[in-house]
Design a protein around this motif. Structure first.
Motif, mmCIF file in Angstrom:
data_model
loop_
_atom_site.group_PDB
_atom_site.id
_atom_site.type_symbol
_atom_site.label_atom_id
_atom_site.label_comp_id
_atom_site.label_asym_id
_atom_site.label_seq_id
_atom_site.Cartn_x
_atom_site.Cartn_y
_atom_site.Cartn_z
ATOM 1 N N SER A 10 92.699 35.527 33.889
ATOM 2 C CA SER A 10 91.681 36.460 34.331
ATOM 3 C C SER A 10 90.116 35.634 34.917
ATOM 4 O O SER A 10 89.650 35.119 34.110
ATOM 5 C CB SER A 10 91.332 37.549 33.211
ATOM 6 O OG SER A 10 90.386 38.522 33.881
ATOM 7 N N SER A 12 87.469 36.495 34.974
ATOM 8 C CA SER A 12 86.340 37.561 34.536
ATOM 9 C C SER A 12 85.946 37.143 33.273
ATOM 10 O O SER A 12 86.748 36.226 32.554
ATOM 11 C CB SER A 12 86.777 38.872 34.433
ATOM 12 O OG SER A 12 87.856 39.214 33.640
ATOM 13 N N VAL A 14 86.502 37.918 29.786
ATOM 14 C CA VAL A 14 87.162 38.815 29.216
ATOM 15 C C VAL A 14 86.563 39.585 28.270
ATOM 16 O O VAL A 14 87.206 40.688 27.903
ATOM 17 C CB VAL A 14 88.661 38.223 28.959
ATOM 18 C CG1 VAL A 14 89.473 39.096 28.078
ATOM 19 C CG2 VAL A 14 89.310 37.514 29.809
ATOM 20 N N THR A 35 94.116 32.188 26.531
ATOM 21 C CA THR A 35 93.312 32.862 27.543
ATOM 22 C C THR A 35 92.777 31.804 28.473
ATOM 23 O O THR A 35 92.289 30.766 28.219
ATOM 24 C CB THR A 35 92.319 33.737 27.123
ATOM 25 O OG1 THR A 35 91.542 32.945 25.860
ATOM 26 C CG2 THR A 35 92.582 35.185 26.313
ATOM 27 N N CYS A 37 90.061 31.857 31.284
ATOM 28 C CA CYS A 37 89.017 32.890 31.990
ATOM 29 C C CYS A 37 87.483 32.498 31.743
ATOM 30 O O CYS A 37 87.315 31.292 31.116
ATOM 31 C CB CYS A 37 88.924 34.241 31.172
ATOM 32 S SG CYS A 37 88.712 34.200 29.582
ATOM 33 N N SER A 57 85.845 32.332 42.220
ATOM 34 C CA SER A 57 87.240 32.355 42.273
ATOM 35 C C SER A 57 87.814 32.515 43.529
ATOM 36 O O SER A 57 89.174 32.839 43.556
ATOM 37 C CB SER A 57 87.664 33.688 41.253
ATOM 38 O OG SER A 57 87.222 34.844 41.745
ATOM 39 N N SER A 105 94.801 35.761 41.254
ATOM 40 C CA SER A 105 95.425 34.818 40.112
ATOM 41 C C SER A 105 97.022 34.302 40.622
ATOM 42 O O SER A 105 97.409 33.455 39.931
ATOM 43 C CB SER A 105 95.253 35.351 38.831
ATOM 44 O OG SER A 105 94.041 35.964 38.366
#
Length: 380
Positions: A10, A12, A14, A35, A37, A57, A105
């Motif tokens: 992700s 972001s 998270v 994860t 991110c 990104s 992604s």
């Protein structure tokens, strides 16, 4: 038997992304989750690969922009600074399942070692995320369309937030995602608070992002007079220092508006519960705005609030079906003033009771069942 190795991508932070946090809780019940991110490791993750939050990104470098302009999408798909950093962090790590949050992604997800099954969670209609911005519309939107066209037919599972957007993916890319709304868990123990005599308490929460029309809400409340108050729980925008400062100055001039610090996602329903009507007045700058079914809708329901929304396809349907509040025909301060002046305290109390009646139905239980079903299929 070893647990499946699950990678969650992700772009972001998270820990402040409520949708991905809920997703991670489901993933952790089925496997060991890594994860990938921005920001620190979420609590439920077994392992964490942190991307420098300063890295964009999308391919926003001079070479990347040139490739976008020339429509050299295949050569730019993995060029974004955050994507390059993520590939280095991953190295040759192997996974059984990759969850790719948002279409951007996907190119990275298909580079992950171990021949994983891939689930793409499409938080919105990817080709039109920011089409109200000229540079996005000219350069990024065609790239995102290409990403969806190239990668979505190859995923093992896909989800998105509502039926309207799912049907758009099916029409344009031949893939019908399953529905995982932005609903939050059911919050027991909350009940509608009585409407105070002579005062309707309005509230808005979320990011202080240009285009969210918060300034129109403040203006409307000032014009409505002493029978109304407005409380704001705002997260300052990373990009919008000038906008944030202008909002703060407008709030300081307003005798009826109070600014509060942002509240953690889990604490938001209780923080909103003392108020009467949650307000969201987002103009339809993009197809995602026109077809929105945002976190705020479910936040207001769990807080047992009535709501006032600018007209949009999905929220209109639910507000009308369940008697949850008021729909304004437009998005200006004038539209909001007209809608609220015609609303009585008795109606507001009815909206709050309606939210209480459907709080369990509008919780994330239904969405979790969809995610659980996807994971069982992918693991099998």
């Amino acid at each position: 038997m070893s647990r499946p190795r699950i990678l969650c991508i992700s772009f972001s932070d998270v820990r402040s992304d409520a949708r991905v946090l809920r997703q991670l809780e489901v993933l952790a019940r089925h496997g060991d989750v890594t994860t990938l991110c921005y920001g620190d490791r979420p609590e439920v993750a077994t392992d964490h690969l942190e991307i420098d939050r300063a890295l964009p990104s999308l391919p926003q470098t001079p070479i990347g922009v040139a490739k976008l302009a020339l429509r050299r999408f295949a050569s730019v798909a993995l060029d974004a600074p955050a994507v390059k950093a993520a590939r280095e962090l991953l190295g040759e790590r192997e996974f059984d399942i990759v969850v790719a949050n948002e279409a951007r992604s996907l190119p990275l997800a298909f580079e992950v070692a171990g021949s994983p099954r891939i689930w793409c969670d499409l938080h919105e209609w990817a080709p039109a995320e920011r089409t109200h911005v000229l540079s996005w519309r000219l350069l990024v939107a065609p790239f995102m369309h290409w990403v969806c066209q190239q990668y979505l037919p190859r995923v093992d599972a896909a989800t998105t937030i509502n039926v309207s957007i799912a049907e758009m993916y099916e029409e344009q890319f031949g893939l019908l995602p399953e529905i995982v709304r932005n609903a939050r868990p059911f919050v027991p123990g909350l009940a509608p608070t009585p409407v105070a005599e002579g005062l309707i308490r309005l509230v808005h929460s979320g990011g202080a992002v240009p285009g969210r029309n918060i300034e129109a809400i403040i203006d409307a409340v000032d014009r409505l007079g002493d029978g109304y108050s407005l409380d704001l729980f705002l997260i300052p925008s990373r990009q919008g220092d000038a906008y944030w400062q202008s909002l703060v100055e407008q709030i300081e001039r307003s005798p009826r508006t109070t600014l509060h610090p942002p509240v953690a996602p889990d604490d938001l329903p209780a923080a909103l519960n003392p108020y009467d009507l949650g307000i969201f007045l987002l103009p339809p700058h993009t197809p995602n705005h026109r077809l929105m079914l945002p976190n705020k809708f479910f936040d207001f329901v769990q807080a047992r609030l009535g709501m006032v929304y600018g007209t949009s396809v999905e929220t209109d349907r639910l507000i009308t079906e369940h008697g949850l509040g008021v729909i304004t025909p437009g998005y200006s301060a004038d539209d909001l003033v007209d809608a609220l002046r015609g609303t009585t305290p008795e109606q507001v109390w009815g909206y709050k009771q309606a939210a209480d009646r459907i709080a369990e139905q509008m919780s994330s239980d239904v969405d979790i069942a969809v995610e659980e079903g996807i994971l069982r299929r992918l693991i099998a």
